[in-house]
Design an enzyme around this catalytic site. Structure first.
Site, PDB file in Angstrom:
ATOM      1  CE  LYS A  22      -1.631   1.728   4.006  1.00 49.34           C
ATOM      2  NZ  LYS A  22      -1.318   3.178   4.055  1.00 49.34           N
ATOM      3  CG  ASN A  23       2.611   2.615   3.560  1.00 51.86           C
ATOM      4  OD1 ASN A  23       1.406   2.861   3.435  1.00 51.86           O
ATOM      5  ND2 ASN A  23       3.194   2.466   4.733  1.00 51.86           N
ATOM      6  NE  ARG A  92      -0.991  12.227   7.097  1.00 49.31           N
ATOM      7  CZ  ARG A  92      -0.741  13.464   7.481  1.00 49.31           C
ATOM      8  NH1 ARG A  92      -1.628  14.136   8.173  1.00 49.31           N
ATOM      9  NH2 ARG A  92       0.397  14.039   7.177  1.00 49.31           N
ATOM     10  CG  ASP A 116      -3.857  10.416  11.205  1.00 50.85           C
ATOM     11  OD1 ASP A 116      -3.249  10.383  12.288  1.00 50.85           O
ATOM     12  OD2 ASP A 116      -3.318  10.270  10.106  1.00 50.85           O
ATOM     13  CG  ASP A 304       3.044   1.446   9.561  1.00 48.24           C
ATOM     14  OD1 ASP A 304       2.806   2.403  10.313  1.00 48.24           O
ATOM     15  OD2 ASP A 304       3.014   1.547   8.325  1.00 48.24           O
TER      16      ASP A 304
HETATM   17  C1  UD1 Z   1       4.403   6.825   6.104  1.00 49.05           C
HETATM   18  C2  UD1 Z   1       3.503   5.601   6.000  1.00 49.05           C
HETATM   19  C3  UD1 Z   1       3.055   5.136   7.381  1.00 49.05           C
HETATM   20  C4  UD1 Z   1       4.259   4.937   8.292  1.00 49.05           C
HETATM   21  C5  UD1 Z   1       5.163   6.164   8.279  1.00 49.05           C
HETATM   22  C6  UD1 Z   1       6.437   5.976   9.065  1.00 49.05           C
HETATM   23  C7  UD1 Z   1       2.392   5.905   3.886  1.00 49.05           C
HETATM   24  C8  UD1 Z   1       1.102   6.136   3.170  1.00 49.05           C
HETATM   25  N1  UD1 Z   1       2.320   5.936   5.211  1.00 49.05           N
HETATM   26  O1  UD1 Z   1       3.622   7.884   6.651  1.00 49.05           O
HETATM   27  O2  UD1 Z   1       2.334   3.921   7.240  1.00 49.05           O
HETATM   28  O3  UD1 Z   1       3.807   4.687   9.605  1.00 49.05           O
HETATM   29  O4  UD1 Z   1       5.515   6.517   6.934  1.00 49.05           O
HETATM   30  O5  UD1 Z   1       7.126   4.877   8.617  1.00 49.05           O
HETATM   31  O6  UD1 Z   1       3.419   5.682   3.284  1.00 49.05           O
HETATM   32  N2  UD1 Z   1       6.555  14.727  10.197  1.00 49.05           N
HETATM   33  C9  UD1 Z   1       6.633  16.086  10.484  1.00 49.05           C
HETATM   34  N3  UD1 Z   1       6.701  16.961   9.433  1.00 49.05           N
HETATM   35  C10 UD1 Z   1       6.706  16.550   8.127  1.00 49.05           C
HETATM   36  C11 UD1 Z   1       6.614  15.167   7.845  1.00 49.05           C
HETATM   37  C12 UD1 Z   1       6.552  14.280   8.908  1.00 49.05           C
HETATM   38  O7  UD1 Z   1       6.636  16.495  11.633  1.00 49.05           O
HETATM   39  O8  UD1 Z   1       6.784  17.402   7.229  1.00 49.05           O
HETATM   40  C13 UD1 Z   1       6.498  13.788  11.332  1.00 49.05           C
HETATM   41  C14 UD1 Z   1       5.165  13.080  11.426  1.00 49.05           C
HETATM   42  O9  UD1 Z   1       4.260  13.824  12.183  1.00 49.05           O
HETATM   43  C15 UD1 Z   1       5.574  11.794  12.124  1.00 49.05           C
HETATM   44  C16 UD1 Z   1       6.970  11.521  11.588  1.00 49.05           C
HETATM   45  O10 UD1 Z   1       7.442  12.749  11.091  1.00 49.05           O
HETATM   46  O11 UD1 Z   1       5.648  11.979  13.498  1.00 49.05           O
HETATM   47  C17 UD1 Z   1       7.030  10.468  10.494  1.00 49.05           C
HETATM   48  O12 UD1 Z   1       6.244  10.857   9.411  1.00 49.05           O
HETATM   49  P1  UD1 Z   1       6.500  10.323   7.914  1.00 49.05           P
HETATM   50  O13 UD1 Z   1       7.731   9.486   7.895  1.00 49.05           O
HETATM   51  O14 UD1 Z   1       6.429  11.483   7.007  1.00 49.05           O
HETATM   52  O15 UD1 Z   1       5.253   9.369   7.713  1.00 49.05           O
HETATM   53  P2  UD1 Z   1       4.156   9.399   6.575  1.00 49.05           P
HETATM   54  O16 UD1 Z   1       4.805   9.618   5.239  1.00 49.05           O
HETATM   55  O17 UD1 Z   1       3.023  10.267   6.971  1.00 49.05           O
END
Ligand code: UD1
Length: 424
Positions: A22-23, A92, A116, A304
């Site tokens: 999915k990711n 998202r 979320d 995850d």
């Molecule tokens: C993706 C995955 C999710 C997984 C996560 C971490 C998808 C669709 N989802 O989510 O399943 O749990 O990676 O492996 O691929 N953050 C900030 N600012 C930003 C970006 C991120 O503060 O600009 C923080 C987020 O709040 C979070 C952390 O960084 O606490 C990790 O986020 P990120 O690695 O970006 O996860 P996602 O891409 O949202």
């Protein structure tokens, strides 16, 4: 408003196959926007999130056709550039269209996704990175609006190896003028998969699988056919299910090299883990031993998996400490596990789990994909019946979950809950 009704006590045994991640596929679908013409993705899981992402692309003017484990996306010469709140709040990951749209159309208007169930999930690194590449970015009326006649390569240092920010910046910089360095980049297998697809589309990317990615922008990319990497989180879910139920499961399509930490933890818990041609086998013949874990970006222990391993620890022998470093409030599901008799205490980033001999079935609610799957696994080892409500969360990420569980010997069925009388 479907729910899963699980009767505990069955041992899982047999073979299960895992489809594409999915990711990964959601970002590969967004990457299709970078090239005019028809991109075909294979090994596409039949899950709700793919359907919703397809709708996001349709509203951008693309033609999206689902086949058996495929999706073909035909992108017009100039796609639309607006993704509205109605869709973004459902998925998202649709924020992944931000980078491709600004690179391809010179403008992107993407609704802010909002909070979320697993944390605030900021976008500051996506925004700061695009600004470094020369875009102007404003937040207005619930939308992020990014504009740049042509992005220009730059050195970008991420504060944290964010998966989403790395992906958005990769896709944006592929069409930028000059060279972009993304430092402290995320290294997940799904990011490598995206890099491989972009390379095949004509992008010049170096440093795959490392924390420094170098992208030399090109004038245009072309559509390709691409096979999605297998879903390591789904593969790991089946491995945890085998251990919790003291079963013996062969996971076909699961790549052990993407699962080194979780499979090692299962071996520490007492399981036999055996790599096979095209997958791996996990077998367990006794109560698992509790394992400590700390979530970190890849190749660290994936966040995850945390709800799944926390569930495992609730029935393990001994006490464990789980530290969640990636999402600040990923403990909501703990209250649901407590309803099943689990002994868990959380404090800030930490959870202490005291293993119990047996859980006790009860009605519970899924709050997100992995927590939902974790509750179903807990139901498999609980005494009596566990009803898991709000399983649309599980449908977002697990293809044919109930059917696959039943094929492995679980006693579980899907029920469509009647509409509450007071809601008409
Ligand atoms: C993706 C995955 C999710 C997984 C996560 C971490 C998808 C669709 N989802 O989510 O399943 O749990 O990676 O492996 O691929 N953050 C900030 N600012 C930003 C970006 C991120 O503060 O600009 C923080 C987020 O709040 C979070 C952390 O960084 O606490 C990790 O986020 P990120 O690695 O970006 O996860 P996602 O891409 O949202």
């Amino acid at each position: 408003m479907d729910r899963f009704v699980v009767r505990g006590g069955a041992r899982l045994a047999g073979t299960v196959s895992v489809s594409g991640a999915k990711n990964s596929v959601l970002k590969l679908m967004a990457a299709a926007l970078l090239a005019e013409g028809t991109t075909v993705l294979a090994n596409v899981p039949d899950i709700l999130d793919v359907t919703v992402m397809g709708e996001v692309l349709r509203r951008l003017g693309c033609d999206v056709v689902r086949g058996k484990a495929t999706v073909s996306i035909t992108v017009p010469e100039m796609p639309g550039h607006e993704a509205d709140y109605d869709l973004v709040r459902r998925i998202r990951a649709s924020i992944a269209v931000l980078g491709p749209l600004v690179a391809r159309c010179g403008e992107a208007k993407v609704a802010l996704p909002g909070g979320d169930a697993i944390g605030s999930r900021g976008l500051d690194m996506h925004v700061a990175g695009l600004i470094k590449l020369g875009a102007s970015v404003v937040s207005e009326h619930g939308y992020l609006i990014a504009r740049a006649p042509r992005l220009v390569g730059a050195a970008v240092w991420l504060d944290f190896p964010s998966v989403g920010a790395t992906e958005n910046l990769l896709m944006a910089s592929a069409l930028a003028q000059g060279t972009t360095i993304i430092d402290n980049a995320a290294r997940e297998p799904e990011i490598v998969d995206l890099c491989v697809m972009l390379q095949r589309m004509g992008a010049h990317i170096g440093g795959l699988g490392t924390s420094t990615l170098e992208v030399q922008g090109v004038e245009a990319l072309h559509p390709v056919e691409h096979h999605t990497v297998p879903d390591r989180i789904v593969a790991g879910t089946w491995a945890v299910a085998a251990v919790m139920t003291r079963g013996d499961v062969t996971v076909l399509g699961g790549r052990p090299e993407h699962l080194e930490m979780p499979l090692d933890k299962l071996a520490q818990a007492g399981a036999v883990v055996e790599p096979l041609e095209g997958g791996f086998r996990v077998a367990m013949d006794r109560r698992p031993t509790a394992v400590d874990l700390v979530t970190l970006p890849y190749p660290g222990f994936a966040t995850d998996f945390q709800p799944l391993f926390l569930g495992l620890n609730t029935v393990a022998e001994g006490t464990s400490m789980i530290t969640e470093n990636v999402f600040e409030s990923r403990w909501m599901f703990v209250n649901e596990l407590v309803r099943l008799g689990a002994d868990v205490r959380t404090d800030g980033h930490h959870a202490v789990v005291r293993g119990r001999e047996q859980l006790s079935g009860a009605p519970v609610t899924a709050h997100d994909i992995r927590a939902g799957a974790g509750l179903v696994l807990a139901g498999l080892v609980a005494d009596g019946v566990t009803e898991v409500a709000d399983v649309h969360h599980i449908d977002r990420g697990y293809e044919g979950f109930v059917e696959k569980l039943v094929a492995l010997g679980a006693v579980v069925r899907r029920e469509t809950a009647p509409v509450e009388p007071w809601l008409g």
